[in-house]
Design a protein around this motif. Structure first.
Motif, short mmCIF file in Angstrom:
data_model
loop_
_atom_site.label_atom_id
_atom_site.label_comp_id
_atom_site.label_asym_id
_atom_site.label_seq_id
_atom_site.Cartn_x
_atom_site.Cartn_y
_atom_site.Cartn_z
N ILE A 58 0.86 -1.18 0.00
CA ILE A 58 0.00 0.00 0.00
C ILE A 58 0.90 1.24 0.00
O ILE A 58 1.81 1.35 0.81
CB ILE A 58 -0.92 0.02 1.23
N ASN A 59 0.63 2.15 -0.94
CA ASN A 59 1.35 3.40 -0.98
C ASN A 59 0.61 4.41 -0.10
O ASN A 59 -0.55 4.73 -0.35
CB ASN A 59 1.45 3.92 -2.42
N ILE A 60 1.29 4.92 0.92
CA ILE A 60 0.63 5.75 1.93
C ILE A 60 0.06 7.04 1.33
O ILE A 60 -1.01 7.49 1.72
CB ILE A 60 1.60 6.07 3.10
N TYR A 61 0.76 7.63 0.37
CA TYR A 61 0.29 8.89 -0.22
C TYR A 61 -0.97 8.65 -1.06
O TYR A 61 -1.92 9.45 -1.01
CB TYR A 61 1.39 9.51 -1.08
N ARG A 62 -0.96 7.57 -1.82
CA ARG A 62 -2.16 7.22 -2.58
C ARG A 62 -3.32 6.89 -1.64
O ARG A 62 -4.47 7.27 -1.90
CB ARG A 62 -1.89 6.02 -3.49
#
Length: 385
Positions: A58-62
């Motif tokens: 999981i990309n935190i910014y996305r």
């Protein structure tokens, strides 16, 4: 302890995704009065499996942008009070996989190569499909599916010209000939920029012509001509030898006239042609609705409530989003989508061609068959660093 060999074999399953994206386009799972395209559970199964073997993260910014998007979508939906709940949930379900990323340049390059091989195969299928109808009755085997499993709402086969009896190639597996042409155009752009295999470009271009669709040709014109400089002299020579004689011959035929007429439709004019339907009609519809109620621009009219307003098949993503959810939701969605593209590993020409296809040439907001092409080649694989 996890076996590296098992993980490697599971990792290669990513190559299945472009196959499924093509082969399953016209297949859906019936759920009461709603159809769930088969590609959605396939994508979710892939994400869950890769998450379990620690190959996707999981990309935190996305994720933060997606949470902000869900919040504003929910807020405008509740404030409107009138909405179609399945449309709202469907939007969230389709775009949730975009928060996941893979950092593996080698796997991405393999995926690109695999997609090109698949598109070369379906290009041959499309050419044979078009040519064989001159000797046998046009046959579309996918129409033999039970009606409830056949994706509804699309004209999968259509004549080159009304009453001609000659049908446009849809490559058998594609929802429409226009989808086939757009996928072919993306494949040709990738071929030009990554591989430069002239024979494959030639075959895919012939298949694209057999679709008699101007949208694929538009993508090709926009994104291949600027990259002629990428071709070496011997490549340009091969293009001239293979393509120019065929093109001159084809333009002189009645089929060439039909294709030119299709391209000409993209300029607009009549309210029934492709140009108006794809580029002008949606904007006119948006203006009409805002003139009726200026608040629609800010808060939208409600999830799924614009569907009955469309008198044509094409409902561009941002126009539909603006109509149903309003300006602020559209702004957050655009930030999310463009951030996803900016972060991703793919070359800008591929991402740009996919973006044009997504934004303008198909009704793609709730169309996973197109959305997930962006996921594979303009989102899923993230740049390192």
């Amino acid at each position: 302890m996890k076996s590296p060999y098992v993980n490697y074999k599971l990792e290669k399953l990513v190559m299945v995704l472009p196959v499924m994206l093509i082969l399953l386009q016209r297949i859906s799972i019936p759920l009461y009065s709603f159809q769930l395209p088969m590609i959605i559970p396939v994508i979710y199964a892939f994400v869950i499996l890769f998450f379990l073997i620690d190959k996707i993260k999981i990309n935190i910014y996305r994720l933060l942008l997606f949470i902000a998007l869900v919040f504003i979508l929910s807020l405008t939906t509740v404030l409107n009070g009138n909405y179609v709940i399945t449309s709202y949930l469907y939007l969230i379900v389709i775009y949730l996989p975009f928060v996941f990323v893979i950092q593996n340049p080698k796997l991405f390059n393999q995926l690109i190569s695999y997609f090109q091989n698949i598109m070369f195969f379906v290009a041959l299928v499309g050419i044979f499909q078009f040519v064989l109808q001159f000797y046998f009755e046009f046959f579309d085997p996918m129409t033999k599916l039970p009606a409830e499993f056949h994706t509804q709402g699309y004209v999968s086969t259509g004549e080159v010209a009304y009453g001609s009896g000659i049908f446009r190639a849809n490559g058998v597996f594609f929802l429409e000939a226009s989808f086939f042409s757009q996928f072919l155009a993306i494949a040709i752009v990738i071929e030009i920029y990554y591989f430069k295999r002239i024979k494959r470009i030639f075959i895919k271009t012939i298949a694209l012509i057999c679709t008699f669709s101007g949208t694929g040709l538009l993508i090709l014109l926009l994104f291949s001509i600027p990259f002629i400089k990428e071709l070496k002299f011997n490549h340009i020579t091969k293009v001239l030898i293979f393509v120019v004689p065929f093109f001159i011959y084809f333009i002189g035929t009645s089929y060439g006239d039909s294709l030119i007429a299709r391209i000409g439709e993209l300029t607009g004019g009549s309210k029934t042609n492709s140009g108006y339907i794809r580029f002008f009609g949606p904007l006119v519809l948006l203006e009409e609705q805002i003139n009726k109620d200026a608040l629609i621009f800010l808060k939208g009219m409600g999830a799924g409530l614009s569907d009955d307003l469309w008198h044509f098949a094409n409902n561009p993503a941002l126009v539909k989003l603006l109509l149903e959810y309003g300006f602020f939701s559209t702004l957050i969605f655009s930030m999310f989508f463009f951030f996803v593209l900016w972060q991703s590993q793919g070359k800008w020409v591929v991402k740009s061609s996919l973006l044009v296809m997504y934004m303008f040439l198909s009704g793609a907001l709730l169309q996973p068959q197109t959305v997930y092409l962006n996921l594979l080649f303009a989102s899923l694989f993230i740049k390192k660093g």
